[in-house]
Design a protein around this motif. Sequence first.
Motif, PDB file in Angstrom:
ATOM      1  N   ARG A 146       0.851  -1.188   0.000  1.00  0.00           N
ATOM      2  CA  ARG A 146       0.000   0.000   0.000  1.00  0.00           C
ATOM      3  C   ARG A 146       0.893   1.246   0.000  1.00  0.00           C
ATOM      4  O   ARG A 146       2.002   1.222   0.531  1.00  0.00           O
ATOM      5  N   PRO A 147       0.428   2.341  -0.584  1.00  0.00           N
ATOM      6  CA  PRO A 147       1.219   3.576  -0.569  1.00  0.00           C
ATOM      7  C   PRO A 147       1.512   4.035   0.857  1.00  0.00           C
ATOM      8  O   PRO A 147       0.662   3.944   1.739  1.00  0.00           O
ATOM      9  N   LEU A 148       2.711   4.522   1.060  1.00  0.00           N
ATOM     10  CA  LEU A 148       3.152   5.013   2.368  1.00  0.00           C
ATOM     11  C   LEU A 148       3.788   6.383   2.172  1.00  0.00           C
ATOM     12  O   LEU A 148       4.627   6.574   1.289  1.00  0.00           O
ATOM     13  N   LEU A 149       3.395   7.333   3.012  1.00  0.00           N
ATOM     14  CA  LEU A 149       3.971   8.677   2.998  1.00  0.00           C
ATOM     15  C   LEU A 149       4.536   8.978   4.374  1.00  0.00           C
ATOM     16  O   LEU A 149       3.851   8.797   5.384  1.00  0.00           O
ATOM     17  N   ILE A 150       5.789   9.426   4.416  1.00  0.00           N
ATOM     18  CA  ILE A 150       6.457   9.734   5.679  1.00  0.00           C
ATOM     19  C   ILE A 150       6.959  11.168   5.613  1.00  0.00           C
ATOM     20  O   ILE A 150       7.923  11.462   4.894  1.00  0.00           O
ATOM     21  N   PRO A 151       6.334  12.092   6.336  1.00  0.00           N
ATOM     22  CA  PRO A 151       6.789  13.486   6.320  1.00  0.00           C
ATOM     23  C   PRO A 151       7.957  13.730   7.266  1.00  0.00           C
ATOM     24  O   PRO A 151       8.093  13.084   8.301  1.00  0.00           O
ATOM     25  N   ALA A 152       8.811  14.658   6.885  1.00  0.00           N
ATOM     26  CA  ALA A 152       9.909  15.136   7.721  1.00  0.00           C
ATOM     27  C   ALA A 152      10.120  16.603   7.373  1.00  0.00           C
ATOM     28  O   ALA A 152       9.490  17.131   6.451  1.00  0.00           O
ATOM     29  N   ILE A 153      10.994  17.258   8.112  1.00  0.00           N
ATOM     30  CA  ILE A 153      11.289  18.665   7.861  1.00  0.00           C
ATOM     31  C   ILE A 153      12.738  18.804   7.407  1.00  0.00           C
ATOM     32  O   ILE A 153      13.648  18.304   8.062  1.00  0.00           O
ATOM     33  N   ASP A 154      12.935  19.471   6.272  1.00  0.00           N
ATOM     34  CA  ASP A 154      14.283  19.796   5.810  1.00  0.00           C
ATOM     35  C   ASP A 154      14.795  20.936   6.691  1.00  0.00           C
ATOM     36  O   ASP A 154      14.246  22.041   6.678  1.00  0.00           O
ATOM     37  N   LEU A 155      15.824  20.662   7.467  1.00  0.00           N
ATOM     38  CA  LEU A 155      16.304  21.615   8.459  1.00  0.00           C
ATOM     39  C   LEU A 155      16.743  22.936   7.835  1.00  0.00           C
ATOM     40  O   LEU A 155      16.465  24.014   8.376  1.00  0.00           O
ATOM     41  N   ASP A 156      17.410  22.890   6.695  1.00  0.00           N
ATOM     42  CA  ASP A 156      17.992  24.100   6.114  1.00  0.00           C
ATOM     43  C   ASP A 156      17.001  24.903   5.270  1.00  0.00           C
ATOM     44  O   ASP A 156      17.109  26.131   5.191  1.00  0.00           O
ATOM     45  N   SER A 157      16.046  24.240   4.645  1.00  0.00           N
ATOM     46  CA  SER A 157      15.051  24.972   3.860  1.00  0.00           C
ATOM     47  C   SER A 157      13.798  25.286   4.668  1.00  0.00           C
ATOM     48  O   SER A 157      12.949  26.066   4.220  1.00  0.00           O
ATOM     49  N   ALA A 158      13.666  24.667   5.859  1.00  0.00           N
ATOM     50  CA  ALA A 158      12.509  24.865   6.742  1.00  0.00           C
ATOM     51  C   ALA A 158      11.203  24.444   6.075  1.00  0.00           C
ATOM     52  O   ALA A 158      10.132  24.957   6.405  1.00  0.00           O
ATOM     53  N   GLU A 159      11.271  23.476   5.165  1.00  0.00           N
ATOM     54  CA  GLU A 159      10.083  23.015   4.445  1.00  0.00           C
ATOM     55  C   GLU A 159       9.763  21.570   4.808  1.00  0.00           C
ATOM     56  O   GLU A 159      10.664  20.767   5.096  1.00  0.00           O
ATOM     57  N   ARG A 160       8.480  21.247   4.768  1.00  0.00           N
ATOM     58  CA  ARG A 160       8.086  19.845   4.923  1.00  0.00           C
ATOM     59  C   ARG A 160       8.372  19.097   3.634  1.00  0.00           C
ATOM     60  O   ARG A 160       8.070  19.574   2.546  1.00  0.00           O
ATOM     61  N   VAL A 161       8.984  17.945   3.770  1.00  0.00           N
ATOM     62  CA  VAL A 161       9.194  17.057   2.632  1.00  0.00           C
ATOM     63  C   VAL A 161       8.443  15.766   2.908  1.00  0.00           C
ATOM     64  O   VAL A 161       8.128  15.440   4.065  1.00  0.00           O
ATOM     65  N   VAL A 162       8.147  15.029   1.857  1.00  0.00           N
ATOM     66  CA  VAL A 162       7.363  13.809   2.009  1.00  0.00           C
ATOM     67  C   VAL A 162       8.088  12.654   1.336  1.00  0.00           C
ATOM     68  O   VAL A 162       8.163  12.588   0.100  1.00  0.00           O
ATOM     69  N   PHE A 163       8.641  11.780   2.139  1.00  0.00           N
ATOM     70  CA  PHE A 163       9.258  10.571   1.599  1.00  0.00           C
ATOM     71  C   PHE A 163       8.161   9.628   1.111  1.00  0.00           C
ATOM     72  O   PHE A 163       7.150   9.432   1.787  1.00  0.00           O
ATOM     73  N   GLY A 164       8.386   9.056  -0.059  1.00  0.00           N
ATOM     74  CA  GLY A 164       7.393   8.160  -0.634  1.00  0.00           C
ATOM     75  C   GLY A 164       6.733   8.729  -1.875  1.00  0.00           C
ATOM     76  O   GLY A 164       5.960   8.046  -2.540  1.00  0.00           O
ATOM     77  N   ARG A 165       7.057   9.984  -2.204  1.00  0.00           N
ATOM     78  CA  ARG A 165       6.517  10.561  -3.429  1.00  0.00           C
ATOM     79  C   ARG A 165       7.586  11.397  -4.133  1.00  0.00           C
ATOM     80  O   ARG A 165       8.541  11.846  -3.515  1.00  0.00           O
ATOM     81  N   ARG A 166       7.406  11.537  -5.415  1.00  0.00           N
ATOM     82  CA  ARG A 166       8.331  12.255  -6.283  1.00  0.00           C
ATOM     83  C   ARG A 166       9.754  11.710  -6.109  1.00  0.00           C
ATOM     84  O   ARG A 166       9.946  10.505  -6.005  1.00  0.00           O
ATOM     85  N   GLN A 167      10.745  12.585  -6.083  1.00  0.00           N
ATOM     86  CA  GLN A 167      12.131  12.100  -6.036  1.00  0.00           C
ATOM     87  C   GLN A 167      12.468  11.415  -4.719  1.00  0.00           C
ATOM     88  O   GLN A 167      13.395  10.600  -4.642  1.00  0.00           O
TER      89      GLN A 167
END
Length: 331
Positions: A146-167
Amino acid sequence: MIGGMYEVGVLAALEEGVFEPARGCDFDVYVGCSAGAVVASVMANGVPASELYQILDQDRVDPLNFQRSSVYASNAFRRAFVQFARFVWAIGKNAATGSRPSVPDILARAEHDFPAGFFSLAQLEEYMRTALAARGLANSFAALKRPLLIPAIDLDSAERVVFGRRQLAEVPVSQAIAASSAIPGFFEPYSIGGREYIDGGVGFSGHADLAVEAGADVVVIVNPLVPALDDPGERSLRERGLYFIMEQANRIYSRSLLQHNLEATAARHPGTQIFLIQPPPRGTPLFGPSMGFAASHAALRYGYTATKAWLAAHGAELARRIARVPLSTIA
């Protein structure tokens, strides 16, 4: 990890009370942050919640039986002591500089000597990688059932990123879990591909928007981080010390973020139905630092029994919606 144990208990109760027995707790997409990412990765691999519950409850010899050693290496506390000594040395060195230094001045001068954190998440990444392999489970987002999405925060850009999608779908699941679990100050930021990541709960809570964007019309959020209210039978939080005060502050912050996230998601997607499962603010075993056997198993069983009671009131509506539309769980 007490919160993660609570989440397993909740999912086991949902599996038993709402889903078809042969189907298991089979959501269409999983979103997991920090300890919830560990649980979500196992669920997205197709392991029934009831099986994981029994492994943990019965303390079975199994790669998925999460223990304190799964996070902390044998030398972790010795390493943390060295980091703490470095922290104290930095303050002491700069306190001796100047005639009448103030605390803000000392901290400002010492900041470049402070450690990035007291513990490393390398042990957690290794545990998840080896446990998944030992169980024949996928450590690749593309290979999950099943699809899985794991969010984290890029410390230097201060943005949320989502592991499991796009690159970021190319990153191993075990590394994504470690990145999403890097509680600032406690753990060092986790490095992947030259980027530094911290806990996905920093500035965000719930992440319901990720589930809706993935196509879910029904979202089940399992939230163990509820602030504790004053209980006449317990000592005050002040009397319980620094850890409990910091934990309470974090939970108050998390609750505010969750409310904001749910309100914003509801406004943008009025057709989405969100079910929030969380413990009450009094009388639960979910407040405190212990990862010991008794505390973690109390949280596991509490999640199960409390959710059975919740299902008595809300289970019929949830079951009706599950039978008709795509759905997601967020741990």
